[in-house]
Each structure stands twice: as structure tokens, then as C-alpha cells.
Design an enzyme around this catalytic site. Structure first.
Site, PDB file in Angstrom:
ATOM      1  N   GLU A 291      -9.182  12.741   6.895  1.00  0.00           N
ATOM      2  CA  GLU A 291     -10.181  13.424   8.198  1.00  0.00           C
ATOM      3  C   GLU A 291      -9.733  13.939   8.620  1.00  0.00           C
ATOM      4  OE1 GLU A 291     -12.988  10.302   9.802  1.00  0.00           O
ATOM      5  OE2 GLU A 291     -14.136  10.279   7.317  1.00  0.00           O
TER       6      GLU A 291
ATOM      7  N   ASP B 254       0.952  -1.233   0.017  1.00  0.00           N
ATOM      8  CA  ASP B 254      -0.258   0.054   0.359  1.00  0.00           C
ATOM      9  C   ASP B 254       0.704   1.278   0.114  1.00  0.00           C
ATOM     10  OD1 ASP B 254      -2.217  -1.213   0.003  1.00  0.00           O
ATOM     11  OD2 ASP B 254      -2.735  -1.157   2.131  1.00  0.00           O
TER      12      ASP B 254
ATOM     13  N   GLY C  21      -5.302   3.593  -4.283  1.00  0.00           N
ATOM     14  CA  GLY C  21      -6.049   4.007  -4.808  1.00  0.00           C
ATOM     15  C   GLY C  21      -6.311   5.582  -5.185  1.00  0.00           C
TER      16      GLY C  21
ATOM     17  N   ASP D 137      -4.841  -2.507   5.144  1.00  0.00           N
ATOM     18  CA  ASP D 137      -5.037  -2.413   6.543  1.00  0.00           C
ATOM     19  C   ASP D 137      -7.020  -2.075   6.049  1.00  0.00           C
ATOM     20  OD1 ASP D 137      -5.794  -0.562   4.197  1.00  0.00           O
ATOM     21  OD2 ASP D 137      -5.221   1.372   5.484  1.00  0.00           O
TER      22      ASP D 137
END
Length: 789
Positions: free
Chosen positions: A370, A296, A536, A608
Site C-alpha cells: 500500500e 514466506d 501468495g 506474519d
């Protein structure tokens, strides 16, 4: 050993000795054999005890994790072992539920209870007070009245809280675990070594039995001419039996499984200190032969310390804290330039559409993306997060979905209308927008507007920035007409309302590379391990970061939607050069891992998220993230990276190779010792007139003790060096003993046999000592032991 000791004691105390003769010591050999056996057993037991203690500590650490709870009205992060009945626990997608309880509040919480009930369907949870009200109203459809949260189940989607009612062995999962305690399974290497040890033991036993019968026939043939007394003859027979049994003991390499266990226990303990928590022992040895790593990006290659450094809102209002250009506005000036209504709309869009929370010391806890957005909102004038959320009326929460690459929240405005706030991948959300929020109001989005925003997204991506878009849409009622969810009429179907949205703005979030990652990637390449990045992010951002890491020099970069449509033939052609998989879903990662394994690769993969579970299970070695990883990902993995750092994967690679090297070094050493000891004892016994081997039973047992136990301890605890990465990984089909190892074993065995026999048969003439006395036996024993060193 006991019979030899009994005969020795009989010869000392049960037989008359001439006056003036030296004190009899016939019992010494039997006593020494008993002591040697006791030492061997004690050393083996002590090693097993230390191994079990190490594994108990590792398991305790493995099972420990942190959870978010509300206790005394305040949010806390505590260890799972500190959880008590009466605590209120936060639920988020991917959580492994630690204790039984009653669902209190939340949005669209669905759990997988297959581990507890065997039912694979996702079960939607209903708050306890709603269930009580429905029962009071006479509802009998129990399917929609499930407020019970079961420990051991997994949260698949939604957010909420539940009240803990039972913990530990009193919970349903605790009772199951207490009933399921089983022995640890042997690793593949241990199975191979057990088979090899069995084969060697059979050969040694055959040699010992053959030697016993040859010496027995010689003993029986010489009985008629023997001048020995009956006790002495019995003692000679027992000596023959002891030598034969001792050869079997020496031939059996019982230290091989011990060496593997010690090497794995030592490596696991040291790896835990170096941020690698090993959950499955066999992963240590497997990692040593890894040929590819699928990593990742966020938190593994990068620091996962995210900060909003650039943004464009309301059409023409921009800021840039990344580039020190004189004509760029900074964040503080940007905040002053916004009107109060614009600030309020951005703060509401961020605070309502977030699962992160604020701790007592005003630090944001949750997803790094976030928390970066909340820090940005604070710079716009956001007050305490709990107050902001208390002042907003949330009608529906739509959790993050890896398919849509976005999440949303519905807020009821003071004028009675409803506003859907959505945040997510910018290039995807831009496709859902038909209007643009500008300084003068909302207007239709033109082709030029869309082209400008696409160029802006591309510019941010080329600077290795993650781009997040904020989009909105207002509704007169909720759910809108014709958009109600068929399973819950009070909620809207998100796919039905996610269209004709208004584009508010876009932020660029910086996540710098972790120190040492480019060097670690380079070392992996030198070790013959290829690295691939699965992320992503969009193609431009992914390519920029992969280039900075050294992962992407000249290979293929591909997007997930394209990758998953390739045929098997195209896969086989593409995969060897595929280095970056962008805009990928967890299913894309699973397909990548499966196809790489089909091509013969030994695959390590990081994950994850909850949806990474299949990929982690499909890989040879699954690495989950200790900090950002969900409990489902940790449960599916073999090793947990406690610091989420790519360089820790390199540590696991080095220790994996060290384990394999330690076992092979011990194997080479052990087989050499076994071959030489058996041949020396057998040949010298056959050549001796009194059928005594040059190495006594005590000496052979001493060699067995030192060579088996202490050599296993010494060789199994060798730490890895940097040079261990200077070679290519071994193939799956590689034999346990290579041709080079056989050359070493045979060469060393021949050398030791020549030196030992030359010493035994030549030294008496050179040194003027008896040819079969204690001096020559001690000299041969000392020579043989020094040859092993």
C-alpha cells in the site's frame, strides 16, 4: 559436615595434648567441607539469579510492541507500555488489543474474544454513538449493540478506532494475566536430562550405600583390637559416613539441568541481540534439529521495500522504470501524459482503498504494498493523504481477504453515484472483469484484450515483479438492489457485487532480494535443511524469485488450489520434492506443515498474518515477523524475527545446534567425571587399611563444585561456529548419548583410572615418598584434576 566440624573442635579444645606436639588441625576438614558446601550453594543461587534476570529482560522485550494511536489530534507510533487512558487506537486485522475501550468509528470490525470470555464466535462491534442512539430509540437486541473493545482479544477483520478507557493491570486482560502467573515449564531436553540424572543418582547412591556398609562392617570388626580413643573412633566412623555421603553428592549430576538452563539462557540472550527474540525456550533446542524451513517471500526472502517500477493503464499508457530501454516511457513522463481526470480517478482508487497513513514527516506507514501504491499516487500529483481522504466520501470498506486476494472501498461521487474501487492479485481480478477502461472511454473486453493483459502479467512476473490490478464499477445506489448484506442491510455483500467489473490498469511492484539470502539458503542445504517458499504470488513470479534465492533448482512448483486437492498418497509423493507453493492461502500453509510433520520432518515455518496462526502453532518452530507481523502471529510463534530476515533463521539454526552440542559436551564430560571419581574413591577406600579413600571428602566436593558448576558455565557459553552447519540434523528419535559419546566416555574413564591408580600405587616407590601420606594424596589429586582439563 557439621558433626565432623564439632568432633574436630572437640579434639582441639576438649582433649589434652602433650607439650611440644604440633598444633591440632582436626577441625580443618569439617570447616573446609562447610565452606565448599556454602560455595556450591552460592554458585548455584547466583546462576539461578542471573538466569531469572535474563528471562525477565527477555520477557519484557517480548511483551513490548508498537501500536498506532491518535494523540492530540495527530497519529503516532508508540510502545504498548506508553499507552494511556484517553488515547485513540487504530484497529486493523490481526491486531492484539492492548487495552479496554469503547469503539468509536470503523467498518465491519469483528473481534475474537475467546481468550477473555471463552466464546469462540466473532463479535461484530458497533460504534458507541450508534449504540446510544439505538438505546434511545428503544432497541433491546443487545447482540447488535456491542461497543466494548476488550483487551487481549484479536481483531479478525475490519478497520476502525477506539477510545482507551483502562490499561495495564486495570484492564480485563491485565487482571487475568495477574491471576495466571505460573512457573515456567521444563523443556523436553531438561526432562530427558532429569531422567538421566535420576538414573545416575540411583547408581551412585547404590554404590555409596554398598561402600558404607562394607566399611562399617570392617570398622565394627576392628573395634575389639583398636587402640584408638573413643573420640578418635567416633571421628573414624564420621569419616566413613562423610566419604559415603560425598560419593552420593559426586555421583549425582546436578549440573545437567543447570547446563541446559544456562545454555538456553545464554543462547536466548545472544539470539535477542541477533534479531531472534525467543518466546518459548524449548524452541531453541528444537530448532537445532530442524529438517525443513517453510518461508514466506515478502519481507523474509525479499527486502519488503516495495516500489512501483512498471505499469499499464487505460489500455495503452505504460511506463517502465525497471528496464533501461530507450523506447520505454519513464514514470515522470507517464504522469505528464495522463489527463487530469485520469490522474484523479487513479489517485481516488488508491487513496480511498488503503489502510496506510501518512506520518508528520510525510512518510507512509502501513503495508509495504500500500505504501508503494501511495508513493506512486504521489508521483501522479496526490496531495496530503489526510486531505485526499477528507475530500472523499467513503460509504463502505471491504478489508483484504486472503480467500479473494483483494480489498475494496466504495466512494460516493459528486454526481450522487457510487464507485467501487478494488485492488488485488491481477490474474484473479482480471477474471472478474468484462470491460476495459481505455483512453477513449469504457468498452467491452475482447478475447484479444484479455490475452494481452495475461501476457503482460506473465512478463511482469518473469521479472520478479508483484502485479497488482486496479478495477472499478459504478452503481446508481448503494447497496445495489438485491446485493445487501443480510447481517447489515446498509452494507453490500462484496461477493455479490464483485462481477462484471471494469479493468483500469496494472502495476508491477519490485521487492528486491535481501542481501545474503542466496548464501543463507545454500548454507541451509549444506546443513541438511531443505527450504521451501510459500507465497501468495502467482506461479511465474514465485518461480523467478525462488530461482534467484536458490530455493528452486529442480523441484516441484505448485499452486495452492491444486495442492489442497491432493490425496494423502499424492501428498506423500509430492512433498519431498515440493519447493515452491504459489497462490497459497494460510490454510494451505497449515496443511503443508501438518503433512510434513507426519512424514517425520522437524518443521520451521514463518508467518506474519493473523491467518498464519494455525500454521505457526502446528509447526515445531514458528517464526513470526517482528516488523510486518500481526500481534496474533507473534502470539502464536515461538521465535520473533525482529528484522523479518531469512538469514536470522539461519542464526536460530546455528544457536539451536550450539545448545544441543553444549549439553552433549557437558554430559560427556560430567559422566566421565562421575564414573572415575566414584570408582577411585570406592576402590582406594576398600583397599586402604584405615579405610580412607585417596581423595578426601574436601577434595571430592571441590571436584564436584568445579566440574558441575564451572564446567556448566564454560561449556554452556560456547558460541556457534560456521562448521556447525557442516553436518546433518539429528533425528527426533536420536538418543541423548550417542554410541560415539559412549566410546569417548568409556575410553576416557579407563585411561584416567589407569593413570590415577598407577600414580597412587607406583609413585611412592619411584619418588621415595610415604605410600599413604599427604604427598601422594596431593599428587593423585593434582593428576586427576589435570586429566579433566
Amino acid at each position: 559436615a557439621v558433626i565432623s566440624l564439632a568432633l574436630g573442635l572437640y579434639e582441639v579444645f576438649g582433649v589434652d595434648h602433650p607439650e611440644g606436639s604440633p598444633p591440632p588441625i582436626d577441625y580443618v576438614e569439617g570447616l573446609a567441607i562447610c565452606i565448599a558446601i556454602i560455595i556450591v550453594v552460592l554458585v548455584g543461587s547466583l546462576n539461578d539469579y542471573q538466569k531469572e534476570r535474563a528471562f525477565v529482560k527477555l520477557n519484557a522485550k517480548k511483551e513490548d510492541r508498537t501500536i498506532n494511536v491518535i494523540r492530540s489530534g495527530k497519529s503516532h507510533i508508540i510502545g504498548v507500555h506508553e499507552l494511556l487512558a484517553g488515547d485513540v487506537v487504530h484497529l486493523e486485522p490481526g491486531d492484539l488489543i492492548p487495552a479496554d475501550g469503547i469503539f468509536i468509528t470503523g467498518h465491519n470490525v469483528k473481534c475474537d474474544e475467546s481468550s477473555a470470555t471463552g466464546e469462540s464466535d466473532a463479535l461484530k462491534k458497533t460504534p458507541g454513538d450508534h449504540v446510544m442512539r439505538m438505546l434511545a430509540e428503544g432497541h433491546t437486541e443487545l447482540k447488535h449493540m456491542d461497543p466494548f473493545i476488550i483487551s487481549g482479544s484479536k481483531v479478525l477483520e475490519g478497520v476502525g478506532t477506539y477510545l482507551v478507557t483502562s490499561v495495564g493491570v486495570y484492564s480485563s486482560f491485565g487482571k487475568i494475566m495477574m491471576a495466571m502467573r505460573v512457573e515456567m515449564q521444563p523443556t523436553p531436553l531438561q526432562v530427558k536430562l532429569n531422567g538421566l540424572a535420576g538414573a545416575i543418582a540411583k547408581l551412585g547412591s547404590t554404590a555409596a550405600i554398598l561402600l558404607f556398609f562394607i566399611l562399617l562392617f570392617r570398622f565394627a570388626a576392628g573395634l575389639s583390637d583398636s587402640t584408638l580413643s573413643s573420640p578418635q573412633q567416633a571421628s573414624q566412623f564420621v569419616d566413613i559416613l562423610i566419604v559415603s555421603v560425598t560419593i552420593i553428592v559426586v555421583a549425582v549430576p546436578e549440573g545437567l539441568p543447570l547446563a541446559v538452563t544456562l545454555a538456553l539462557a545464554f543462547a536466548s540472550t545472544r539470539m535477542a541481540k541477533m534479531n531472534n527474540l525467543v518466546r518459548i525456550l524449548k524452541s531453541c533446542e528444537t530448532m537445532g534439529n530442524a529438517t525443513t524451513i517453510c518461508s514466506d517471500k515478502t519481507g523474509t526472502l525479499t527486502q519488503n521495500v516495495m516500489t512501483v517500477v512498471a505499469g499499464t493503464f487505460f489500455g495503452d499508457k505504460t511506463f517502465d522504470d525497471k528496464n533501461n530501454n530507450a523506447n520505454e516511457m519513464r514514470l515522470a513522463a507517464f504522469a505528464n501524459d495522463l489527463s487530469n481526470d485520469q490522474k484523479r480517478s487513479l489517485i481516488d482508487a488508491i487513496t480511498t482503498n488503503s489502510t496506510a497513513f501518512e506520518s508528520d514527516d510525510h512518510v507512509f506507514v502501513g503495508s509495504k504494498t500500500e505504501t508503494a501504491l501511495l508513493s506512486f499516487a504521489r508521483s501522479l500529483g496526490m496531495g496530503p493523504l489526510s486531505e485526499e481522504r477528507s475530500n472523499a466520501t467513503i460509504t463502505q470498506l471491504i478489508p483484504f481477504d486472503s480467500r479473494r486476494k483483494c480489498m475494496g472501498a466504495v466512494q460516493r461521487l459528486p454526481n450522487g453515484t457510487y464507485r467501487l474501487n478494488v485492488k488485488g492479485a491481477s490474474e484473479i481480478l482480471l477474471g472478474h472483469c468484462t470491460s476495459l477502461c481505455s483512453s477513449t472511454g469504457v468498452r467491452s473486453m475482447t478475447y484479444e484484450d484479455r490475452e494481452t493483459l495475461e501476457t503482460l502479467i506473465d512478463q511482469y512476473a518473469k521479472q520478479s515483479l508483484r502485479t497488482i490490478a486496479l478495477i472499478t464499477k459504478d452503481f446508481e445506489q448503494w447497496p445495489p438492489a438485491g446485493c445487501a448484506d443480510e447481517n447489515d442491510p446498509s452494507q453490500a455483500d462484496f461477493d455479490a457485487v464483485l462481477k462484471e467489473m471494469t479493468f483500469t490498469g496494472i502495476v508491477g511492484i519490485q521487492d528486491p532480494l535481501r542481501p545474503g539470502v542466496p548464501e543463507a539458503v545454500q548454507k541451509c542445504h549444506m546443513a541438511g535443511v531443505s527450504c521451501r517458499m510459500v507465497t501468495g504470488d502467482n506461479v511465474v513470479t514465485a518461480r523467478a524469485i525462488a530461482t534467484d534465492c536458490g530455493i528452486y533448482p529442480d523441484g516441484i512448483v505448485m499452486e495452492g488450489p491444486v495442492f489442497r486437492t491432493l490425496s494423502d498418497a499424492q501428498m506423500a509423493e509430492t512433498l519431498p520434492r515440493l519447493q515452491v507453493l504459489a497462490r497459497s492461502s494460510p490454510e494451505d500453509k497449515r496443511i503443508l506443515v501438518t503433512k510434513l510433520r507426519e512424514l517425520g520432518e522437524v518443521v520451521a515455518v514463518t508467518g506474519d498474518g493473523t491467518n498464519d496462526g494455525p500454521a505457526l502453532k502446528a509447526a515445531d518452530i514458528g517464526f513470526s515477523m517482528g516488523i510486518s507481523g500481526t500481534e496474533v502471529a507473534k502470539e502464536a510463534s515461538a521465535i520473533i524475527l525482529m528484522d523479518d530476515n531469512f538469514t536470522s533463521i539461519l542464526t536460530a539454526l546455528m544457536w539451536g545446534r550450539a545448545v544441543n552440542d553444549a549439553v552433549r559436551k557437558f554430559l560427556q564430560f560430567q559422566i566421565t567425571v562421575n564414573i572415575t571419581a566414584v570408582i577411585i574413591a570406592s576402590v582406594s577406600a576398600l583397599a586402604s587399611s584405615d579405610m580412607r579413600p585417596v581423595l578426601t571428602a574436601v577434595q571430592l566436593l571441590w571436584i564436584n563444585l568445579i566440574m558441575d558448576s564451572l564446567a556448566a558455565l564454560a561449556l554452556a557459553s560456547d558460541p556457534p561456529t560456521e562448521e556447525i552447519l557442516d553436518r546433518k540434523p539429528l533425528k527426533r528419535s536420536a538418543p541423548l548419548i550417542s554410541i560415539t559419546m559412549w566410546k569417548q566416555v568409556i575410553g576416557q574413564a579407563i585411561l584416567q583410572l589407569i593413570i590415577t591408580f598407577v600414580m597412587y600405587y607406583g609413585a611412592p616407590a619411584w619418588l621415595g615418598i610415604p605410600s599413604d601420606g599427604l604427598e601422594i594424596r596431593s599428587l593423585v589429586f593434582a593428576t586427576y584434576v589435570n586429566l579433566q582439563i
